[in-house]
Motif scaffolding. Structure first.
Motif, PDB file in Angstrom:
ATOM      1  N   THR A 109      42.778  43.469  -5.054  1.00  0.00           N
ATOM      2  CA  THR A 109      43.283  42.200  -3.943  1.00  0.00           C
ATOM      3  C   THR A 109      43.232  40.671  -5.177  1.00  0.00           C
ATOM      4  N   ARG A 110      42.637  40.592  -5.771  1.00  0.00           N
ATOM      5  CA  ARG A 110      43.129  39.546  -6.400  1.00  0.00           C
ATOM      6  C   ARG A 110      43.288  40.028  -7.817  1.00  0.00           C
ATOM      7  N   SER A 111      44.432  38.669  -8.753  1.00  0.00           N
ATOM      8  CA  SER A 111      45.360  38.772  -9.750  1.00  0.00           C
ATOM      9  C   SER A 111      44.790  37.760 -11.405  1.00  0.00           C
ATOM     10  N   CYS A 112      43.043  38.760 -11.460  1.00  0.00           N
ATOM     11  CA  CYS A 112      42.824  37.606 -12.994  1.00  0.00           C
ATOM     12  C   CYS A 112      43.919  38.226 -14.241  1.00  0.00           C
ATOM     13  N   GLY A 113      43.659  36.988 -14.667  1.00  0.00           N
ATOM     14  CA  GLY A 113      44.640  36.721 -15.487  1.00  0.00           C
ATOM     15  C   GLY A 113      44.715  38.106 -17.134  1.00  0.00           C
ATOM     16  N   CYS A 115      42.572  41.286 -17.001  1.00  0.00           N
ATOM     17  CA  CYS A 115      42.107  43.062 -16.334  1.00  0.00           C
ATOM     18  C   CYS A 115      43.779  43.085 -16.020  1.00  0.00           C
ATOM     19  N   ALA A 116      43.389  44.382 -16.652  1.00  0.00           N
ATOM     20  CA  ALA A 116      44.460  45.203 -16.518  1.00  0.00           C
ATOM     21  C   ALA A 116      44.681  45.955 -14.774  1.00  0.00           C
ATOM     22  N   VAL A 117      44.225  46.062 -14.099  1.00  0.00           N
ATOM     23  CA  VAL A 117      43.440  47.009 -12.690  1.00  0.00           C
ATOM     24  C   VAL A 117      44.562  46.609 -12.265  1.00  0.00           C
ATOM     25  N   LEU A 118      45.269  47.255 -11.444  1.00  0.00           N
ATOM     26  CA  LEU A 118      47.127  46.661 -10.347  1.00  0.00           C
ATOM     27  C   LEU A 118      46.269  46.414  -9.461  1.00  0.00           C
ATOM     28  N   THR A 119      47.316  45.114  -9.410  1.00  0.00           N
ATOM     29  CA  THR A 119      46.736  43.768  -7.790  1.00  0.00           C
ATOM     30  C   THR A 119      47.682  44.156  -7.398  1.00  0.00           C
ATOM     31  N   GLY A 120      47.255  44.784  -5.669  1.00  0.00           N
ATOM     32  CA  GLY A 120      48.184  44.772  -4.960  1.00  0.00           C
ATOM     33  C   GLY A 120      47.138  44.629  -3.464  1.00  0.00           C
ATOM     34  N   ARG A 218      40.526  33.218 -13.320  1.00  0.00           N
ATOM     35  CA  ARG A 218      39.928  33.684 -12.321  1.00  0.00           C
ATOM     36  C   ARG A 218      40.415  32.752 -11.268  1.00  0.00           C
ATOM     37  N   PRO A 219      41.907  32.988 -10.809  1.00  0.00           N
ATOM     38  CA  PRO A 219      42.483  31.849 -10.031  1.00  0.00           C
ATOM     39  C   PRO A 219      41.830  32.489  -8.498  1.00  0.00           C
ATOM     40  N   GLN A 220      41.327  33.583  -7.966  1.00  0.00           N
ATOM     41  CA  GLN A 220      41.056  33.494  -6.422  1.00  0.00           C
ATOM     42  C   GLN A 220      39.485  33.409  -7.028  1.00  0.00           C
ATOM     43  N   ALA A 221      38.589  33.350  -7.805  1.00  0.00           N
ATOM     44  CA  ALA A 221      37.191  32.941  -7.747  1.00  0.00           C
ATOM     45  C   ALA A 221      36.220  32.326  -7.819  1.00  0.00           C
ATOM     46  N   ASN A 222      35.020  32.188  -7.466  1.00  0.00           N
ATOM     47  CA  ASN A 222      34.059  30.503  -8.476  1.00  0.00           C
ATOM     48  C   ASN A 222      33.865  30.629  -8.602  1.00  0.00           C
ATOM     49  N   TYR A 223      33.053  29.909 -10.099  1.00  0.00           N
ATOM     50  CA  TYR A 223      31.723  29.970 -10.484  1.00  0.00           C
ATOM     51  C   TYR A 223      30.480  29.607  -9.959  1.00  0.00           C
ATOM     52  N   GLN A 224      30.368  28.969  -9.049  1.00  0.00           N
ATOM     53  CA  GLN A 224      28.960  28.692  -8.341  1.00  0.00           C
ATOM     54  C   GLN A 224      28.754  29.619  -7.101  1.00  0.00           C
ATOM     55  N   ARG A 225      29.642  30.335  -6.711  1.00  0.00           N
ATOM     56  CA  ARG A 225      29.890  30.928  -5.930  1.00  0.00           C
ATOM     57  C   ARG A 225      29.339  32.760  -6.601  1.00  0.00           C
ATOM     58  N   LEU A 283      46.531  37.552 -20.552  1.00  0.00           N
ATOM     59  CA  LEU A 283      46.685  36.378 -20.819  1.00  0.00           C
ATOM     60  C   LEU A 283      46.521  36.492 -22.725  1.00  0.00           C
ATOM     61  N   PRO A 284      46.887  35.557 -23.367  1.00  0.00           N
ATOM     62  CA  PRO A 284      46.871  35.505 -24.667  1.00  0.00           C
ATOM     63  C   PRO A 284      45.326  35.838 -25.582  1.00  0.00           C
ATOM     64  N   VAL A 285      44.709  36.867 -26.507  1.00  0.00           N
ATOM     65  CA  VAL A 285      44.089  35.758 -27.448  1.00  0.00           C
ATOM     66  C   VAL A 285      43.743  34.520 -27.532  1.00  0.00           C
TER      67      VAL A 285
END
Length: 325
Positions: A109-113, A115-120, A218-225, A283-285
């Motif tokens: 359910t997330r779209s990390c920049g 990760c190759a896992v399918l988002t949907g 990680r746009p849907q994540a939170n570092y402190q969380r 995301l590019p290296v």
């Protein structure tokens, strides 16, 4: 005149030696010399973008053992993060008879920049037979230490935690040890507690990168969380583990500050590996980090107080996981 200074040990790789200075240089009163102190500095190496360097070249999966594992996974309708995330160590690990299983489906359910896992949108219901199939595959593969990870299931309040707990329980019945690499469950402590109560030998949750890069990586994540989840696991008496990728544009100071955060929550194991772009849509290296820098990260992290740092260009979360129990 005899030299009464304290003898110095040989320098380790990445260290430089400060010259002895007299106390008068620091304060007007007193005399004598200060001890010479080793200072750990980043190795001075050139890290380039562009074509992958030789140290990132890996052999393709091969061999009868590898083919047998593929057959077992396909027969049980399972997913491995090795395949979905295109792990560079897949050939080495699978040929050795180990694999990391990905539960809760293969749609995130997330779209990390990175990760190759399918988002949907995942299937609405959990697959309650999945824990049994994973355990059966572990049995057939002869795995002694299983790594269980998952996609994010943010559409569910429990994030799929009951499936984690049942999978751990069934694998333990086989006499195998378990490491879980979980999502953050959106900070739902009750969901986390379901996993804690199943008592995996290692609780792993990756922070992935430094806080400054979260919006891009990680746009849907939170570092402190993420730190909170790891802290809760430690408070529950579990061995904790987390990892980051480098080469995304982070600075050395940011990595060291992140290590300090890990020390503050009592993290036991840290992994550091090179980010590799799965496709041109990701995301590019920004940098191919030299192996000497990875060795320096390990040395500094362990000197700061992290129990074990697994650091290298091809290191991933579950690489050498059996050694971390």
């Amino acid at each position: 005149m005899a030299d009464n200074r304290t003898p110095q040990r040989p320098l380790r790789p990445g260290e430089i030696q400060l010259k002895a200075v007299r106390k008068e240089a620091l304060a007007p009163a007193g005399d004598g010399e200060l001890l010479e102190l080793p200072v750990i500095e980043p190795p001075r190496v050139q890290n380039a973008r562009g074509k992958r360097p030789d140290w990132l070249r890996v052999k393709l999966p091969y061999g009868e053992t590898y083919r047998n594992l593929v057959n077992i996974i396909e027969e049980h309708n399972l997913h491995t993060v090795c395949q979905s995330a295109r792990c560079p160590n897949m050939g080495e690990c699978w040929t050795a008879g180990t694999a990391t299983f990905m539960i809760l489906g293969n749609v995130c359910t997330r779209s990390c920049g990175f990760c190759a896992v399918l988002t949907g949108r995942p299937a609405p219901d959990l697959d309650w037979d999945e824990p049994r199939r994973v355990a059966e595959a572990v049995r057939l593969m002869g795995v002694k230490h299983a790594v269980i990870t998952s996609v994010n299931r943010d559409e569910r309040d429990d994030g799929g935690a009951p499936i984690f707990a049942e999978t751990i329980r069934l694998i333990h019945e086989l006499g195998a040890t378990v490491e879980v690499l979980t999502p953050d469950f959106r900070g739902n402590r009750e969901a986390c507690q379901m996993v804690f109560d199943a008592r995996p030998e290692i609780f792993n949750h990756n922070v992935e990168t430094v806080p400054r890069l979260y919006r891009r990586v990680r746009p849907q994540a939170n570092y402190q969380r993420s730190l909170d989840v790891l802290r809760w696991a430690k408070e529950a008496g579990l061995k904790t583990k987390s990892g980051i990728m480098v080469g995304l544009g982070e600075t050395d100071d940011e990595v060291l500050a992140l290590m300090d955060d890990f020390v503050a929550i009592g993290l036991d194991v840290m992994t550091i590996g090179q980010y590799l772009q799965p496709t041109k849509m990701h995301l590019p290296v920004e940098e191919f980090v030299h192996p000497d820098k990875f060795r320096w990260y390990k040395e500094v992290g362990e000197a700061k107080g992290i129990g074990h740092v697994e650091s290298g260009p091809l290191v991933r979360s579950s690489y050498h996981a059996e050694r971390h129990v």
